[in-house]
Write an enzyme that holds these catalytic residues in place. Structure first.
Site, PDB file in Angstrom:
ATOM      1  N   GLY A 158       0.833  -1.195   0.000  1.00 46.06           N
ATOM      2  CA  GLY A 158       0.000   0.000   0.000  1.00 46.06           C
ATOM      3  C   GLY A 158       0.865   1.241   0.000  1.00 46.06           C
ATOM      4  O   GLY A 158       1.903   1.285   0.673  1.00 46.06           O
ATOM      5  N   ALA A 160       0.463   5.451   0.373  1.00 48.99           N
ATOM      6  CA  ALA A 160      -0.362   6.617   0.662  1.00 48.99           C
ATOM      7  C   ALA A 160       0.453   7.880   0.427  1.00 48.99           C
ATOM      8  O   ALA A 160       1.621   7.817   0.035  1.00 48.99           O
ATOM      9  CB  ALA A 160      -0.880   6.549   2.097  1.00 48.99           C
ATOM     10  N   ALA A 163       3.211   7.877   3.423  1.00 48.91           N
ATOM     11  CA  ALA A 163       4.011   6.692   3.765  1.00 48.91           C
ATOM     12  C   ALA A 163       3.613   5.528   2.871  1.00 48.91           C
ATOM     13  O   ALA A 163       2.655   5.611   2.096  1.00 48.91           O
ATOM     14  CB  ALA A 163       3.806   6.329   5.231  1.00 48.91           C
ATOM     15  N   GLN A 164       4.374   4.442   2.988  1.00 52.87           N
ATOM     16  CA  GLN A 164       4.020   3.202   2.307  1.00 52.87           C
ATOM     17  C   GLN A 164       4.216   2.042   3.278  1.00 52.87           C
ATOM     18  O   GLN A 164       4.938   2.152   4.275  1.00 52.87           O
ATOM     19  CB  GLN A 164       4.845   3.011   1.045  1.00 52.87           C
ATOM     20  CG  GLN A 164       6.350   2.904   1.240  1.00 52.87           C
ATOM     21  CD  GLN A 164       7.080   3.009  -0.090  1.00 52.87           C
ATOM     22  OE1 GLN A 164       6.808   3.883  -0.913  1.00 52.87           O
ATOM     23  NE2 GLN A 164       8.034   2.097  -0.314  1.00 52.87           N
ATOM     24  N   LYS A 180       5.270   0.225   8.261  1.00 54.40           N
ATOM     25  CA  LYS A 180       4.900   1.512   7.648  1.00 54.40           C
ATOM     26  C   LYS A 180       6.101   2.442   7.728  1.00 54.40           C
ATOM     27  O   LYS A 180       6.645   2.692   8.812  1.00 54.40           O
ATOM     28  CB  LYS A 180       3.704   2.103   8.385  1.00 54.40           C
ATOM     29  CG  LYS A 180       3.182   3.415   7.813  1.00 54.40           C
ATOM     30  CD  LYS A 180       1.926   3.850   8.574  1.00 54.40           C
ATOM     31  CE  LYS A 180       1.396   5.171   8.057  1.00 54.40           C
ATOM     32  NZ  LYS A 180       0.166   5.587   8.798  1.00 54.40           N
ATOM     33  N   ASP A 312     -10.466  10.538   9.144  1.00 56.58           N
ATOM     34  CA  ASP A 312     -10.149  10.203   7.753  1.00 56.58           C
ATOM     35  C   ASP A 312     -10.568   8.764   7.420  1.00 56.58           C
ATOM     36  O   ASP A 312      -9.732   7.952   7.003  1.00 56.58           O
ATOM     37  CB  ASP A 312      -8.643  10.380   7.524  1.00 56.58           C
ATOM     38  CG  ASP A 312      -8.292  10.519   6.044  1.00 56.58           C
ATOM     39  OD1 ASP A 312      -9.188  10.842   5.245  1.00 56.58           O
ATOM     40  OD2 ASP A 312      -7.118  10.299   5.695  1.00 56.58           O
TER      41      ASP A 312
END
Length: 572
Positions: A158, A160, A163-164, A180, A312
């Site tokens: 993933g 974002a 971050a990933q 993360k 969120d």
């Protein structure tokens, strides 16, 4: 005018460039020069796009048009062009600019051309190469990745805006974990990017004084440092886990945090799918209506009972999986909340008043109460109340809100939200036309966004994201179903406040007959609302099942048993 804007822009870019050099004076000259060049390029991109948008709006709004319809079409095209310019810059700059676009996409009261254009940013983020990730991990923890993990997938699962996430196996415990890691370039440019964003929004305000967007820059400057601190995120996760620890039946699952530094976070790995993955839900026999309802229960409890909420809740932050043995979930699934960077606490007064506002909106004939609590919650006076109500509810307005319908729509208005049916395309168009056609209404929208407290704006954002998830899940219940869940939690919050008030007055004044009478009336109203809504929920759930059965039979007739299953699952 354009030349004046460009001169101001150049002065702003010079200021930003000098700030970049000063901030990096501790580095060698080559690093400072590189930073200066990159920072200037990033600032110049956003400044150029904003200037072009301002000029475009000036030209479009300054023209005369043969008809009202042509004017609306011209403004719509201008919105689209302007949003696409900004989108291109946000994607190219990345980082916090992606975050900015994601926030804009969630504010449904903004023109649809802007929100729909920015929506792809929810999923379009680019990964950082493994070498850079590895270097940041060593810098943060003092150890190389192989020292802590026996396995580490270099391809992130993933990505974002900030971050990933990579899958790994912890060397000490042998457990599969999610790691993360923050994008390395964020810390380098965060201050300069925030300054550039603030200046760009101030330019818009200078040219269009009535269109106030500076609050957006202020909000990012306040919240972004918290989201960039993963230790703070770990603390938020612990806080929300503690809040839900005494809830006997909930689908919410908070993954365990194993260790955290400011820019790295190691947590329990959860296998599942995005909460809006209808194919996954169908394959595991998960009812999408129940998923939507549980999401509403989880976030309503956060807001109205705990006063500490996740702001969120988009689908990328919510993972669903079949419930495990000994799960507290009342259904056959669990919802894992993955990202805990953006939480807000709200005072007891705001929490209770916001709950009472929702209760007034639910019931018909409560116009006075609605306006009273709107002022207490959002500093909203009579002139801004209609646009505020639409922002809270996502609906065109209840009876008595607008007076004469500014859009010219003839549809019947409900007295309270409990009378509302599913939102129609006509109602959405009515809202949109009202904002653009009634003189001063667009200005009222921006005025409202400027005056309401930031916490309330985050509540709006959370509400909009949950409504979007309900639509993406293609639920067969009316949107009113999730409003009823909200109302039941609001009734609990109001009743708890009534109880506190009663016992406080008893302690201070002694038990009086009038005080006891008030307490009994409040008790009766609480059960009337809470239990009455439960009955309406049962009726709506029964109707939703019949809608799903109807879809199953239509799919069966048209495409056989496979078509029936897909239709019932919302896949057809």
């Amino acid at each position: 005018m354009p030349s004046l804007i460009y001169k101001k822009s150049l002065r702003g870019l010079t200021t930003l460039s000098v700030a970049g050099l000063v901030g990096w004076s501790a580095f060698e000259s080559s690093d400072a020069v590189r930073h200066f060049v990159l920072a200037t390029q990033r600032c110049q991109r956003i400044a150029t796009a904003v200037i072009e948008d301002v000029i475009d709006y000036r030209k479009t709004l300054g023209k005369s048009y043969p008809s009202e319809q042509e004017e609306l079409m011209a403004i719509s095209r201008c919105h689209k062009r302007s949003a696409q310019r900004i989108l291109a810059v946000l994607k190219r700059n990345g980082g916090i600019y992606i975050k900015l676009g994601q926030h804009v996409s969630s504010l449904h009261m903004l023109p649809i051309e802007w929100t729909s254009t920015m929506k792809p940013l929810q999923d379009q983020c680019f990964p950082t190469p493994y070498e850079d990730v590895s270097a940041l991990f060593k810098q943060e923890t003092g150890k190389d990745i192989p020292e802590l993990f026996s396995e580490f997938d270099e391809e992130p699962i993933g990505v974002a805006s900030l971050a990933q996430v990579h899958i790994a196996r912890d060397r000490t415990s042998g457990k599969k974990v999610a790691v993360k890691i923050q994008h390395p370039h964020l810390e380098e440019f965060v201050n300069i990017d925030l300054t550039a964003t603030t200046l760009a929004l101030s330019w818009v305000k200078r040219v269009f004084p009535e269109f106030e967007f500076t609050w957006l820059g202020e909000e990012m400057r306040m919240n972004l440092p918290l989201e960039l601190d993963f230790v703070h995120e770990a603390e938020n996760a612990a806080h929300v886990r503690e809040n839900f620890s005494d809830v006997p039946r909930t689908s919410l699952y908070i993954p365990e945090v194993i260790r955290a530094t400011k820019r790295t976070l190691v947590m329990e790995y959860i296998s599942g799918a995005r909460v809006d993955d209808l194919g996954y839900l169908a394959a595991h026999g998960i009812d999408r209506n129940q998923v939507s309802q549980e999401l509403s229960r989880i976030f309503s409890r956060m807001v109205y009972i705990h006063g500490f909420f996740h702001a969120d809740p988009h689908a990328g932050n919510l993972l669903i999986r079949p419930s495990l043995p000994y799960s507290r979930s009342p259904y056959n699934f669990e919802i894992a909340l993955l990202d805990h960077g953006l939480y807000f606490d709200i005072s007891d007064d705001l929490r209770v008043n916001y709950a009472r506002l929702w209760l007034a909106l639910i019931k018909p004939g409560q116009q006075k109460e609605r306006r009273k609590y709107a002022e207490l919650v959002g500093n909203i006076g009579p002139e801004l109340y209609p646009i505020f109500e639409s922002a809270v509810t996502g609906r065109a307005g209840l009876d008595g809100t607008w007076g004469d319908d500014p859009s010219g729509s003839k549809h019947r208005r409900a007295g309270g939200m409990i009378e509302l049916d599913a939102q129609s395309s006509d109602e959405l168009e009515s809202m949109r036309k009202a904002i653009f056609q009634q003189e001063g209404l667009m200005v009222s929208l921006f005025s409202m966004l400027r005056v309401i407290p930031r916490r309330v704006l985050m509540l709006f954002k959370m509400n909009d994201l949950l409504r979007s998830l309900d639509m993406e899940l293609r639920t067969t219940h009316s949107q009113m179903r999730i409003f009823l869940i909200v109302a039941r939690f609001c009734s609990i919050a109001a009743w708890q406040d009534d109880c506190r008030t009663f016992f406080t007055r008893c302690r201070d004044q002694g038990l009086r007959l009038s005080l006891a009478g008030t307490f009994l009336r409040n008790w009766w109203m609480y059960h009337l609302v809470y239990d009455g809504l439960r009955l309406i929920e049962w009726q709506m759930d029964l109707r939703a099942r019949f809608v799903k059965m109807g879809a199953w039979f239509r799919g069966l007739v048209q495409h056989g048993f496979r078509g029936a299953r897909e239709a019932a699952a919302g896949l057809a």
